[in-house]
Design a protein around this motif. Structure first.
Motif, PDB file in Angstrom:
ATOM      1  N   GLN A 140      11.457 -57.093 -21.497  1.00 54.51           N
ATOM      2  CA  GLN A 140      10.261 -57.945 -21.500  1.00 54.51           C
ATOM      3  C   GLN A 140       9.949 -58.443 -20.090  1.00 54.51           C
ATOM      4  O   GLN A 140       8.795 -58.465 -19.663  1.00 54.51           O
ATOM      5  CB  GLN A 140      10.447 -59.091 -22.501  1.00 54.51           C
ATOM      6  CG  GLN A 140      10.269 -58.554 -23.919  1.00 54.51           C
ATOM      7  CD  GLN A 140      10.859 -59.416 -25.012  1.00 54.51           C
ATOM      8  OE1 GLN A 140      11.729 -60.257 -24.738  1.00 54.51           O
ATOM      9  NE2 GLN A 140      10.423 -59.222 -26.241  1.00 54.51           N
ATOM     10  N   ARG A 141      10.996 -58.762 -19.346  1.00 57.27           N
ATOM     11  CA  ARG A 141      10.811 -59.213 -17.955  1.00 57.27           C
ATOM     12  C   ARG A 141      10.236 -58.059 -17.110  1.00 57.27           C
ATOM     13  O   ARG A 141       9.294 -58.241 -16.336  1.00 57.27           O
ATOM     14  CB  ARG A 141      12.175 -59.668 -17.418  1.00 57.27           C
ATOM     15  CG  ARG A 141      12.191 -59.998 -15.967  1.00 57.27           C
ATOM     16  CD  ARG A 141      11.760 -61.435 -15.726  1.00 57.27           C
ATOM     17  NE  ARG A 141      11.712 -61.722 -14.296  1.00 57.27           N
ATOM     18  CZ  ARG A 141      10.627 -62.166 -13.669  1.00 57.27           C
ATOM     19  NH1 ARG A 141       9.522 -62.395 -14.329  1.00 57.27           N
ATOM     20  NH2 ARG A 141      10.653 -62.418 -12.388  1.00 57.27           N
ATOM     21  N   MET A 142      10.822 -56.880 -17.255  1.00 54.85           N
ATOM     22  CA  MET A 142      10.335 -55.723 -16.478  1.00 54.85           C
ATOM     23  C   MET A 142       8.899 -55.386 -16.841  1.00 54.85           C
ATOM     24  O   MET A 142       8.118 -54.959 -15.990  1.00 54.85           O
ATOM     25  CB  MET A 142      11.226 -54.498 -16.723  1.00 54.85           C
ATOM     26  CG  MET A 142      12.601 -54.631 -16.101  1.00 54.85           C
ATOM     27  SD  MET A 142      13.574 -53.133 -16.283  1.00 54.85           S
ATOM     28  CE  MET A 142      14.053 -53.203 -17.992  1.00 54.85           C
ATOM     29  N   GLY A 143       8.558 -55.594 -18.107  1.00 55.84           N
ATOM     30  CA  GLY A 143       7.181 -55.323 -18.540  1.00 55.84           C
ATOM     31  C   GLY A 143       6.187 -56.126 -17.720  1.00 55.84           C
ATOM     32  O   GLY A 143       5.177 -55.606 -17.232  1.00 55.84           O
ATOM     33  N   GLU A 144       6.511 -57.403 -17.526  1.00 54.69           N
ATOM     34  CA  GLU A 144       5.597 -58.263 -16.762  1.00 54.69           C
ATOM     35  C   GLU A 144       5.576 -57.872 -15.288  1.00 54.69           C
ATOM     36  O   GLU A 144       4.513 -57.777 -14.669  1.00 54.69           O
ATOM     37  CB  GLU A 144       6.009 -59.738 -16.919  1.00 54.69           C
ATOM     38  CG  GLU A 144       5.878 -60.269 -18.347  1.00 54.69           C
ATOM     39  CD  GLU A 144       4.496 -60.012 -18.962  1.00 54.69           C
ATOM     40  OE1 GLU A 144       3.493 -60.333 -18.303  1.00 54.69           O
ATOM     41  OE2 GLU A 144       4.434 -59.475 -20.084  1.00 54.69           O
ATOM     42  N   LEU A 145       6.759 -57.625 -14.720  1.00 57.35           N
ATOM     43  CA  LEU A 145       6.831 -57.277 -13.286  1.00 57.35           C
ATOM     44  C   LEU A 145       6.107 -55.958 -13.007  1.00 57.35           C
ATOM     45  O   LEU A 145       5.384 -55.819 -12.016  1.00 57.35           O
ATOM     46  CB  LEU A 145       8.299 -57.163 -12.850  1.00 57.35           C
ATOM     47  CG  LEU A 145       9.105 -58.465 -12.855  1.00 57.35           C
ATOM     48  CD1 LEU A 145      10.585 -58.174 -12.583  1.00 57.35           C
ATOM     49  CD2 LEU A 145       8.564 -59.428 -11.802  1.00 57.35           C
ATOM     50  N   GLY A 146       6.320 -54.987 -13.887  1.00 55.64           N
ATOM     51  CA  GLY A 146       5.675 -53.682 -13.688  1.00 55.64           C
ATOM     52  C   GLY A 146       4.170 -53.771 -13.885  1.00 55.64           C
ATOM     53  O   GLY A 146       3.391 -53.129 -13.161  1.00 55.64           O
ATOM     54  N   ALA A 147       3.757 -54.592 -14.858  1.00 56.95           N
ATOM     55  CA  ALA A 147       2.317 -54.753 -15.098  1.00 56.95           C
ATOM     56  C   ALA A 147       1.631 -55.378 -13.894  1.00 56.95           C
ATOM     57  O   ALA A 147       0.471 -55.072 -13.592  1.00 56.95           O
ATOM     58  CB  ALA A 147       2.082 -55.587 -16.363  1.00 56.95           C
ATOM     59  N   ASP A 148       2.350 -56.243 -13.173  1.00 57.00           N
ATOM     60  CA  ASP A 148       1.772 -56.814 -11.934  1.00 57.00           C
ATOM     61  C   ASP A 148       1.402 -55.691 -10.967  1.00 57.00           C
ATOM     62  O   ASP A 148       0.342 -55.706 -10.340  1.00 57.00           O
ATOM     63  CB  ASP A 148       2.781 -57.733 -11.227  1.00 57.00           C
ATOM     64  CG  ASP A 148       3.011 -59.038 -11.979  1.00 57.00           C
ATOM     65  OD1 ASP A 148       2.209 -59.354 -12.882  1.00 57.00           O
ATOM     66  OD2 ASP A 148       3.997 -59.733 -11.662  1.00 57.00           O
ATOM     67  N   LEU A 149       2.292 -54.711 -10.849  1.00 58.85           N
ATOM     68  CA  LEU A 149       2.038 -53.596  -9.918  1.00 58.85           C
ATOM     69  C   LEU A 149       0.863 -52.738 -10.375  1.00 58.85           C
ATOM     70  O   LEU A 149       0.193 -52.101  -9.559  1.00 58.85           O
ATOM     71  CB  LEU A 149       3.279 -52.702  -9.789  1.00 58.85           C
ATOM     72  CG  LEU A 149       4.515 -53.313  -9.128  1.00 58.85           C
ATOM     73  CD1 LEU A 149       5.678 -52.327  -9.180  1.00 58.85           C
ATOM     74  CD2 LEU A 149       4.221 -53.681  -7.679  1.00 58.85           C
ATOM     75  N   LEU A 150       0.648 -52.713 -11.684  1.00 55.07           N
ATOM     76  CA  LEU A 150      -0.429 -51.858 -12.220  1.00 55.07           C
ATOM     77  C   LEU A 150      -1.799 -52.538 -12.206  1.00 55.07           C
ATOM     78  O   LEU A 150      -2.784 -51.944 -12.659  1.00 55.07           O
ATOM     79  CB  LEU A 150      -0.111 -51.441 -13.663  1.00 55.07           C
ATOM     80  CG  LEU A 150       1.075 -50.496 -13.866  1.00 55.07           C
ATOM     81  CD1 LEU A 150       1.182 -50.093 -15.333  1.00 55.07           C
ATOM     82  CD2 LEU A 150       0.956 -49.253 -12.992  1.00 55.07           C
ATOM     83  N   ALA A 151      -1.851 -53.750 -11.692  1.00 55.60           N
ATOM     84  CA  ALA A 151      -3.134 -54.486 -11.700  1.00 55.60           C
ATOM     85  C   ALA A 151      -4.235 -53.629 -11.087  1.00 55.60           C
ATOM     86  O   ALA A 151      -4.073 -53.101  -9.984  1.00 55.60           O
ATOM     87  CB  ALA A 151      -2.988 -55.792 -10.917  1.00 55.60           C
ATOM     88  N   GLY A 152      -5.303 -53.440 -11.813  1.00 56.82           N
ATOM     89  CA  GLY A 152      -6.447 -52.678 -11.311  1.00 56.82           C
ATOM     90  C   GLY A 152      -6.314 -51.173 -11.465  1.00 56.82           C
ATOM     91  O   GLY A 152      -7.212 -50.425 -11.051  1.00 56.82           O
ATOM     92  N   ALA A 153      -5.199 -50.693 -12.052  1.00 55.90           N
ATOM     93  CA  ALA A 153      -5.023 -49.233 -12.197  1.00 55.90           C
ATOM     94  C   ALA A 153      -6.048 -48.673 -13.177  1.00 55.90           C
ATOM     95  O   ALA A 153      -6.338 -49.278 -14.209  1.00 55.90           O
ATOM     96  CB  ALA A 153      -3.609 -48.926 -12.692  1.00 55.90           C
ATOM     97  N   LYS A 154      -6.582 -47.486 -12.841  1.00 56.12           N
ATOM     98  CA  LYS A 154      -7.519 -46.805 -13.762  1.00 56.12           C
ATOM     99  C   LYS A 154      -6.765 -46.243 -14.956  1.00 56.12           C
ATOM    100  O   LYS A 154      -7.196 -46.311 -16.086  1.00 56.12           O
ATOM    101  CB  LYS A 154      -8.162 -45.599 -13.042  1.00 56.12           C
ATOM    102  CG  LYS A 154      -9.171 -45.913 -11.987  1.00 56.12           C
ATOM    103  CD  LYS A 154      -9.890 -44.632 -11.553  1.00 56.12           C
ATOM    104  CE  LYS A 154      -8.985 -43.570 -10.956  1.00 56.12           C
ATOM    105  NZ  LYS A 154      -8.486 -43.842  -9.593  1.00 56.12           N
ATOM    106  N   GLY A 155      -5.635 -45.598 -14.639  1.00 51.79           N
ATOM    107  CA  GLY A 155      -4.885 -44.954 -15.702  1.00 51.79           C
ATOM    108  C   GLY A 155      -3.467 -44.660 -15.259  1.00 51.79           C
ATOM    109  O   GLY A 155      -3.167 -44.641 -14.064  1.00 51.79           O
ATOM    110  N   VAL A 156      -2.585 -44.452 -16.241  1.00 54.75           N
ATOM    111  CA  VAL A 156      -1.180 -44.152 -15.942  1.00 54.75           C
ATOM    112  C   VAL A 156      -0.733 -42.968 -16.788  1.00 54.75           C
ATOM    113  O   VAL A 156      -1.330 -42.659 -17.818  1.00 54.75           O
ATOM    114  CB  VAL A 156      -0.257 -45.363 -16.231  1.00 54.75           C
ATOM    115  CG1 VAL A 156      -0.694 -46.588 -15.449  1.00 54.75           C
ATOM    116  CG2 VAL A 156      -0.207 -45.678 -17.725  1.00 54.75           C
ATOM    117  N   MET A 157       0.325 -42.338 -16.318  1.00 54.65           N
ATOM    118  CA  MET A 157       0.960 -41.281 -17.115  1.00 54.65           C
ATOM    119  C   MET A 157       2.439 -41.610 -17.240  1.00 54.65           C
ATOM    120  O   MET A 157       3.056 -42.096 -16.288  1.00 54.65           O
ATOM    121  CB  MET A 157       0.806 -39.928 -16.419  1.00 54.65           C
ATOM    122  CG  MET A 157       1.478 -38.796 -17.184  1.00 54.65           C
ATOM    123  SD  MET A 157       1.357 -37.221 -16.304  1.00 54.65           S
ATOM    124  CE  MET A 157       2.230 -36.165 -17.467  1.00 54.65           C
TER     125      MET A 157
END
Ligand code: MRU
Length: 346
Positions: A140-157
């Motif tokens: 759950q902690r990593m989910g938040e930290l990783g989501a911070d890095l994805l801010a503004g991302a169009k898409g992920v794989m």
């Protein structure tokens, strides 16, 4: 081992107090079946045959396997229960070679066994439950930290399945995708992940259970997908991370990292610190599991005297130079090629 059917629950492992219920991931998504194990030999088999898979889930299952061993072998007044449990720990350790979470968890259990003066069962059970719960919290902690890095991302794989099915719950790479989805991420691609199809059978199913839309692509479509400009990040889990940041993960991860570099797509590895192998300086020392040819080979070639064989490594190592960020529950290292993951050591 007995078998029961249950309603849909994305929960790979359920501890009952005297048995371990393992969701048979080989049968997903068609069938949701939990196998019930009451000894370490059964749990070893469940890991080796990939009923349970994914690095953290393998470690958690093995911990419960040690509890079952203690429940089977401990008898007050006898002297050989320590040896019997130790033998079961050895057996569990031989189930699969690459995911270091297995050896990490078994080392903790071995230590707790050594510290037990008398009946080891309460301490071992408490530790296995803690390993399970700590993994969920880390995700759950990593989910938040990783989501911070994805801010503004169009898409992920993503690749393979690094979700709740592969962990104590929530997931590593899929945990990041879950958290990012809640924050507005709209586009998620999953590679099918040959030959075992963890992406096609598990990841898209798991995401759909949570109402997250995803698009499946053949592994061989990855370069063309990146070329299309639809994704900014590859987000994957890990089976073992060396101190310099080299990362073993499902076969095909290395290919994705090479392709990502070519196309200006970023590469994120998400894993709890239990996936870091502090004993190895780089990825050269990671044992890569080779699975049987028959898992890859068409049945018509799978006979004695056949001129067609198969080479079936199921993991590869991505050099740290191709990784943009490593996310753990203790924090994030951006550009880990500069400093490895040593800062996560306590
Ligand atoms: O062979 P598997 O299915 O056990 O491989 C699993 C993976 O490679 C995962 O990406 C890895 O274990 C991380 S799971 C959170």
């Amino acid at each position: 081992m007995t078998t029961t059917s249950q309603p849909a629950l994305v929960q790979a492992l359920q501890w009952t107090g005297n048995s371990l219920k393992v969701l048979d991931q080989r049968k997903l998504p068609e069938t949701i079946t939990y196998d019930v194990y009451t000894d370490a030999t059964g749990v070893t088999e469940a890991i080796a045959t990939m009923r349970v898979r994914g690095a953290p889930a393998i470690g958690i299952a093995a911990s419960y396997g040690v509890v079952l061993s203690a429940q089977q072998h401990f008898q007050a007044g006898t002297s050989d229960w320590r040896e019997r449990i130790a033998a079961d720990i050895q057996q569990l350790a031989a189930s699969r070679p690459t995911a270091v979470n297995l050896f990490w968890a078994l080392d903790l259990m071995r230590q707790a066994l050594a510290e037990a003066i008398d009946d080891p069962r309460p301490a071992l059970q408490a530790l296995a439950i803690k390993i399970h719960h700590d993994d969920l919290a880390a995700n759950q902690r990593m989910g938040e930290l990783g989501a911070d890095l994805l801010a503004g991302a169009k898409g992920v794989m993503t690749h393979c399945n690094a979700g709740a099915l592969a962990t104590g719950g929530y997931g590593t790479a899929l945990g990041v995708i879950r958290s990012a989805w809640k924050r507005g991420l709209k586009t998620v691609y999953a590679g099918e992940t040959r030959p075992w199809l963890q992406g096609a059978r598990l990841t898209v199913w798991e995401l759909a259970q949570e109402g997250i839309a995803s698009t499946l692509v053949a592994d061989s479509a990855a370069a063309w997908l990146m070329r299309s400009g639809a994704i900014d990040w590859i987000v994957v889990g890990a089976d073992r991370i060396a101190v310099n940041g080299d990362t073993a993960n499902k076969i095909g991860t290395y290919s994705l990292a090479v392709l990502a570099k070519q196309h200006g797509v970023k590469m994120m590895v998400v894993a709890p610190t239990s996936t870091i192998d502090w004993t190895i300086a780089n990825g050269d020392d990671i044992e890569i599991e080779q699975r049987e040819a028959r898992e890859l080979l068409h049945a018509s070639y799978n006979h004695p005297g056949s001129l067609v064989s198969a080479w079936n490594p199921v993991f590869d190592v991505t050099p740290v130079a191709l990784i943009d960020a490593i996310v753990t529950e203790r924090g994030v290292v951006v550009n880990p090629a500069v400093q490895g993951v040593g800062s996560f050591r306590t």
